[in-house]
Each structure stands twice: as structure tokens, then as C-alpha cells.
Design an enzyme around this catalytic site. Sequence first.
Site, PDB file in Angstrom:
ATOM      1  N   TYR A 178      67.194  27.399  44.473  1.00 11.78           N
ATOM      2  CA  TYR A 178      66.457  26.638  45.489  1.00 11.78           C
ATOM      3  C   TYR A 178      65.429  27.552  46.149  1.00 11.78           C
ATOM      4  CZ  TYR A 178      69.853  23.031  44.632  1.00 11.78           C
ATOM      5  OH  TYR A 178      70.617  22.081  43.991  1.00 11.78           O
ATOM      6  N   SER A 179      64.202  27.040  46.295  1.00  9.86           N
ATOM      7  CA  SER A 179      63.150  27.814  46.968  1.00  9.86           C
ATOM      8  C   SER A 179      63.510  27.968  48.433  1.00  9.86           C
ATOM      9  CB  SER A 179      61.807  27.081  46.907  1.00  9.86           C
ATOM     10  OG  SER A 179      61.509  26.695  45.591  1.00  9.86           O
TER      11      SER A 179
ATOM     12  N   TYR B 222      60.007  22.605  38.617  1.00 10.11           N
ATOM     13  CA  TYR B 222      61.365  22.402  38.108  1.00 10.11           C
ATOM     14  C   TYR B 222      61.657  20.927  37.850  1.00 10.11           C
ATOM     15  CZ  TYR B 222      61.533  22.183  43.258  1.00 10.11           C
ATOM     16  OH  TYR B 222      61.260  21.926  44.590  1.00 10.11           O
TER      17      TYR B 222
ATOM     18  N   GLU C 104      55.586  27.437  40.331  1.00 10.58           N
ATOM     19  CA  GLU C 104      57.049  27.327  40.268  1.00 10.58           C
ATOM     20  C   GLU C 104      57.400  25.850  40.283  1.00 10.58           C
ATOM     21  OE1 GLU C 104      59.636  30.604  41.403  1.00 10.58           O
ATOM     22  OE2 GLU C 104      60.075  29.318  43.130  1.00 10.58           O
TER      23      GLU C 104
ATOM     24  N   CYS D 138      53.925  24.022  43.386  1.00 14.09           N
ATOM     25  CA  CYS D 138      55.394  23.979  43.434  1.00 14.09           C
ATOM     26  C   CYS D 138      55.895  22.539  43.539  1.00 14.09           C
ATOM     27  CB  CYS D 138      55.903  24.800  44.617  1.00 14.09           C
ATOM     28  SG  CYS D 138      57.690  25.053  44.591  1.00 14.09           S
TER      29      CYS D 138
END
Length: 369
Positions: free
Chosen positions: A148-149, A369, A367, A327
Site C-alpha cells: 500500500y502506498s 496496480y 506506480e 499512480c
Amino acid sequence: MYSQAKVLAGGLAHIPVLIGVFYFILTFFKKRAQEFPQDNKGKTSEVKVSSSKPEPKKVPVSKSEAPKPVKKKHADVPVNIYRPKTPYEGTVIENYSLLNEGAIGRVNHITFDLKDSDPFLNYVEGQSIGIMPAGEDSNGKPHKLRLYSIASTRHGDNFEGNTVSLCVRQLQYEKDGETINGVCSTYLCDIKPGDKVKITGPVGKEMLLPDEEDANIVMLATGTGIAPMRAYLRRMFEATEKKKNNWNFKGKAWLFMGAPKSANLLYEEDFQRYLADYPDNFKYTKAISREEQNEKGGRMYIQDRVLESANELFNMIEDEKTHIYLCGLKGMEPGIDEAMTKAAEEKGLNWSELRPQLKKAGRWHVETY
Ligand code: FAD
Ligand code: A2P
């Protein structure tokens, strides 16, 4: 006329010369044997590759040839202080919904206490941590960690430098008429203050902010992709954080934020406050996919907003002080690429050439996901 005695005497007279020549040849070969010992070895030793003896180091002949000490990039950024075999057990401080009435799904802001970690779990803006959900998978093995960011600055939401915060969307999807809940995201959205959670990391050097106070920061976020950007913006514009970090941001920060509904906008109040306080340094462009339409009548996505602002955005990108951060949903990458290609064309630029250059220069950060 030569007599036999004369010939003999002449021959004897050459003996010292011959001895001298012989001595010279002998010393020459002796010296060479010392200088080039390999000349004396057989072929087998030349082809022998494995030897316990290390190769003799080549000594640089001059100072200028000496290898320069290479400073490792971001060597001072902490990584993997805690690993899955020995995670840190952090205590949940708070866990609350970030959504407003009428929003879709579940997105929470969760803060963990780090003060009991030893070694101390420190981190910088743009990194991630791993969470190991409690329980076991279908094979009876402990669940694997999920990344998790980090949504807080290194000073934490309380500015005391001993907490870490996340922004987590519960994964939910339908399968064969059944609602499936994601393991870790559901675990995180359900945990309560006081609960202990296994934490690993920190990890990641892709999304770090540059050191320069006059850098420009373009942020392209969808949903929880806002997490690292929230940390950047706090670092730039949050009063107490600014006092703590001593980083006087002087550049331009431009946030493109994608959310399905207005009620799903995350950290909206904070961003509005930054807009009011720093109108010359902060620009905020939203794409509310299910409330707004793009030119073609489809859902409004951040890439549509990028196209609308192509000229201004590429003026910024042409400035080498500008960094771009992407992101959130992996699925947005092709759309962003397409929009950047069109936007670049309008400026007479070629995105497929420009993007690798930006990446190489450490100015294109992704980044997803
Ligand atoms: P799981 O139980 O692991 O389920 C996920 C699996 O479900 C998928 O692998 C897929 O097989 C399946 N699946 C998913 N969707 C569907 C579908 N529609 N149909 C069928 N099958 C499906 N998440 C955040 O919320 N916030 C963050 O800040 C964040 N940061 C991240 C940073 C990084 C670097 C990475 C790599 C990921 C990040 N994530 C973040 C995602 C996070 O790591 C998890 O992947 C996410 O929370 C889902 O985990 P889960 O355990 O709940 O789901
Ligand atoms: P939508 O779901 O309406 O298609 P969240 O994580 O809160 O759902 O927010 C993600 C946001 O990103 C939503 O507005 C979502 O729109 C949008 N989105 C979905 N797919 C893409 C894509 N391929 N490119 C850009 N944005 C996307």
C-alpha cells in the site's frame, strides 16, 4: 704468417668476450622469467577459469585513472527495515471513511503507530509498506503481504514522526452471482483502533520527490492513487508539516484527480484549503467519471483532462525541472499514453521519444496496480 701459437693466443683472447656475452644472455632470461611468470606456465593454467586465488587487482597507474567513488542513487532512503519473516506489529490509531454520502464503495484512511518499532520504521514520501492480513489462505498458509502506498509524510499525520497512514479501497467484485471481498483490503477497512497489524517495509524508490524546492510536480491519480500525492501535497502546503520539514516548495504542483463521483473525491477539503492558501503554486483538475462527460460523450477520465490542458501541460514538461507522477489503476496507463501522444503532437513533439527520455532523466514516475 700465422703460427699455431699466434692462433691459439688470438682464440684465448676472445674467451672473456664470449663469457661476457653468455653472462648477458643469462641475466636477460632470468629477469624476463621474474617479470612474466606466466610465460613459464603450461597451456592448462591459461584455460583454468576456476581458482580460489583472486585475480590480481589492476592497479591504476595514475590518479586520474583511479575509479571514482560512485554515490548510490537515493542510498539514504530506508528500505526493508521489516521483512515478512519478522514484521513489525503496529497498533491501529484510527480508521475512518474518506467518502461522502452517495459515494460508491468503501475507501478508508488508516493510521498505525510506529513508535514501538525497534529498529525504528522510518520512511519518506512516495514509499509503500506491506501489510500481512491476519488468517490463512485456502491452502492453510499465512496470507501473503499486499503493498500500500503511504499517504502520510515522514512526519505522520500528527507531525510527531511516529505514525504511518494509508488510503485503502476495499476490493469488491461479483463472481457467479456472489460478491467477493478482497482479503487484505477488507481486513484493513474492518480493523479497529487498538488492533495489531503486521507491517513490512518500507519499499520503493520510484515515486520519491526531487530535492529541489523549485521543481514542478505534475500528478495524475485515479482513486487511491491519490495516496502518495496526498503526502507530497502535505509536504508542500500543510503549515505545520512545512515548519517541520524545512522544505520551502516554490514550484508549481498540478494535480489531476479521477474519481467516479464527487462524493468519492478523497482529501477534498485539504486540497481546497491548499488552493486558497497557495493559488500561484497549486492547480487542481478533477475528472468525475460518472458525473461528467468527455468530448465523445463517454465517461470523463483524467486523460481527457490531460488533452484539454495539452498546451499548458507540455509547456511545463519542456521545463527540465518538471516531474510527472502517475499512480492508481493500471488500466489508465494506455489512456494516459494515448493522451500524451496527442498532446505532444499538438506541440510538435513525439511522445514515444520523449517518454523514455523523461524516464531516463528520472522525471517520469509510475506506480500502478
Ligand atoms: P485479493 O484478495 O488479493 O484479491 C485480488 C485478486 O482478486 C486479484 O489478483 C484478481 O485475481 C482477483 N480480482 C480482482 N478484481 C477482480 C474482478 N473484477 N473480477 C475477477 N477477479 C478479480 N491499494 C489501495 O487500496 N491503496 C493503495 O494505496 C495501494 N497501493 C498499492 C501500491 C502498490 C505498489 C501496489 C503493488 C498495490 C497497491 N494497492 C493499493 C493494491 C493492494 O496491494 C491490493 O492489491 C488490493 O488492496 C487488493 O488486495 P486484496 O487482498 O484486498 O485482494
Ligand atoms: P469509472 O469507474 O467510472 O469507469 P475509484 O478507484 O474510486 O473507483 O476511482 C477510479 C477512477 O478512475 C474512477 O473515476 C474510474 O472511472 C476511473 N477509471 C477507470 N478506468 C480508467 C481508465 N482506464 N483510465 C482512467 N481512469 C479510469
